[in-house]
Design a protein around this motif. Structure first.
Motif, PDB file in Angstrom:
ATOM      1  N   TRP A  32     -32.969-101.052 -68.411  1.00  0.00           N
ATOM      2  CA  TRP A  32     -34.396-101.287 -68.151  1.00  0.00           C
ATOM      3  C   TRP A  32     -35.190-100.055 -67.706  1.00  0.00           C
ATOM      4  O   TRP A  32     -36.330 -99.866 -68.123  1.00  0.00           O
ATOM      5  N   PRO A  33     -34.608 -99.122 -66.911  1.00  0.00           N
ATOM      6  CA  PRO A  33     -35.453 -97.966 -66.532  1.00  0.00           C
ATOM      7  C   PRO A  33     -35.664 -96.969 -67.653  1.00  0.00           C
ATOM      8  O   PRO A  33     -36.506 -96.065 -67.547  1.00  0.00           O
ATOM      9  N   PHE A  34     -34.886 -97.088 -68.744  1.00  0.00           N
ATOM     10  CA  PHE A  34     -34.817 -96.032 -69.748  1.00  0.00           C
ATOM     11  C   PHE A  34     -35.383 -96.410 -71.116  1.00  0.00           C
ATOM     12  O   PHE A  34     -35.325 -95.643 -72.054  1.00  0.00           O
ATOM     13  N   VAL A  38     -41.162 -92.771 -68.706  1.00  0.00           N
ATOM     14  CA  VAL A  38     -41.545 -93.066 -67.322  1.00  0.00           C
ATOM     15  C   VAL A  38     -43.073 -93.051 -67.244  1.00  0.00           C
ATOM     16  O   VAL A  38     -43.723 -92.140 -67.750  1.00  0.00           O
ATOM     17  N   PHE A  43     -45.831 -93.107 -61.464  1.00  0.00           N
ATOM     18  CA  PHE A  43     -45.064 -92.066 -60.768  1.00  0.00           C
ATOM     19  C   PHE A  43     -45.731 -90.716 -61.048  1.00  0.00           C
ATOM     20  O   PHE A  43     -45.238 -89.933 -61.863  1.00  0.00           O
ATOM     21  N   TYR A  46     -43.844 -87.412 -61.370  1.00  0.00           N
ATOM     22  CA  TYR A  46     -42.787 -87.298 -62.397  1.00  0.00           C
ATOM     23  C   TYR A  46     -43.081 -86.171 -63.376  1.00  0.00           C
ATOM     24  O   TYR A  46     -42.200 -85.384 -63.730  1.00  0.00           O
ATOM     25  N   PHE A  88     -34.503 -87.127 -60.409  1.00  0.00           N
ATOM     26  CA  PHE A  88     -35.675 -87.785 -59.826  1.00  0.00           C
ATOM     27  C   PHE A  88     -35.323 -88.938 -58.892  1.00  0.00           C
ATOM     28  O   PHE A  88     -36.153 -89.348 -58.083  1.00  0.00           O
ATOM     29  N   ASN A  89     -34.118 -89.460 -58.975  1.00  0.00           N
ATOM     30  CA  ASN A  89     -33.755 -90.669 -58.224  1.00  0.00           C
ATOM     31  C   ASN A  89     -32.532 -90.462 -57.341  1.00  0.00           C
ATOM     32  O   ASN A  89     -31.600 -89.764 -57.718  1.00  0.00           O
ATOM     33  N   VAL A  95     -32.670 -97.438 -59.733  1.00  0.00           N
ATOM     34  CA  VAL A  95     -32.744 -96.635 -60.961  1.00  0.00           C
ATOM     35  C   VAL A  95     -31.599 -95.632 -61.008  1.00  0.00           C
ATOM     36  O   VAL A  95     -30.972 -95.433 -62.059  1.00  0.00           O
TER      37      VAL A  95
HETATM   38  C1  LIG Z   1     -36.170 -93.398 -65.478  1.00  0.00           C
HETATM   39  N1  LIG Z   1     -36.984 -93.860 -64.382  1.00  0.00           N
HETATM   40  C2  LIG Z   1     -37.517 -95.117 -64.433  1.00  0.00           C
HETATM   41  C3  LIG Z   1     -38.272 -95.582 -63.380  1.00  0.00           C
HETATM   42  C4  LIG Z   1     -38.834 -96.957 -63.380  1.00  0.00           C
HETATM   43  O1  LIG Z   1     -39.173 -97.492 -62.362  1.00  0.00           O
HETATM   44  N2  LIG Z   1     -38.942 -97.630 -64.511  1.00  0.00           N
HETATM   45  C5  LIG Z   1     -39.398 -98.994 -64.376  1.00  0.00           C
HETATM   46  C6  LIG Z   1     -39.869 -99.529 -65.641  1.00  0.00           C
HETATM   47  N3  LIG Z   1     -40.427-100.819 -65.352  1.00  0.00           N
HETATM   48  C7  LIG Z   1     -39.422-101.870 -65.600  1.00  0.00           C
HETATM   49  C8  LIG Z   1     -40.187-103.018 -66.183  1.00  0.00           C
HETATM   50  C9  LIG Z   1     -41.550-102.523 -66.557  1.00  0.00           C
HETATM   51  C10 LIG Z   1     -41.587-101.052 -66.215  1.00  0.00           C
HETATM   52  C11 LIG Z   1     -38.498 -94.770 -62.249  1.00  0.00           C
HETATM   53  C12 LIG Z   1     -37.962 -93.508 -62.231  1.00  0.00           C
HETATM   54  C13 LIG Z   1     -37.181 -93.045 -63.310  1.00  0.00           C
HETATM   55  O2  LIG Z   1     -36.677 -91.898 -63.304  1.00  0.00           O
END
Ligand SMILES: Cn1cc(C(=O)NCCN2CCCC2)ccc1=O
Length: 113
Positions: A32-34, A38, A43, A46, A88-89, A95
């Motif tokens: 989900w984060p990828f 971003v 953020f 970022y 970043f995390n 994440v």
């Molecule tokens: C790769 N990465 C991702 C995030 C993140 O929070 N992605 C969330 C994405 N949401 C999930 C459902 C809708 C949008 C933060 C820092 C990071 O390095």
């Protein structure tokens, strides 16, 4: 013509394998984060922190556009996702943990390609 044919055939097979592996990454529980770039509005720091953003949708587009000359270039972009993530995390953030899990899964599948 025999030699060229096999290398063209191998390139075709490699592309198919990369597309298949990408699909496996996209439907992974911790992807989900990828899935998308971003959100730099969510953020703001970022953009400054990460010089070369990368995500699965970008890799998918690059595969479809024929941007990768060798499957190793595909692997480098996938690994870039996880390196950016580590930068970043925190390791034990949601994440951060997803990144470690996805990297392990990718390397396991990549080793079998
Ligand atoms: C790769 N990465 C991702 C995030 C993140 O929070 N992605 C969330 C994405 N949401 C999930 C459902 C809708 C949008 C933060 C820092 C990071 O390095």
């Amino acid at each position: 013509a025999k030699k060229e044919k096999t290398s063209a055939r191998r390139a075709k097979q490699d592309l198919a394998s990369c597309k298949n592996l990408l699909s496996c990454l996209e439907c992974h529980e911790h992807a989900w984060p990828f899935l998308l770039p971003v959100n730099t509005k969510q953020f703001p720091q970022y953009k400054k922190a990460i010089k070369t953003p990368m995500d699965l949708s970008t890799i998918k587009r690059k595969l479809q556009e024929g941007s990768y000359k060798h499957k190793g270039e595909f692997a480098s972009d996938v690994r870039l996702i996880f390196s950016n993530c580590e930068e970043f995390n925190e390791d034990y953030s949601p994440v951060g943990r997803a990144g470690h899990c996805m990297r392990q899964y990718f390397e396991q599948q990549w080793a079998q390609m």
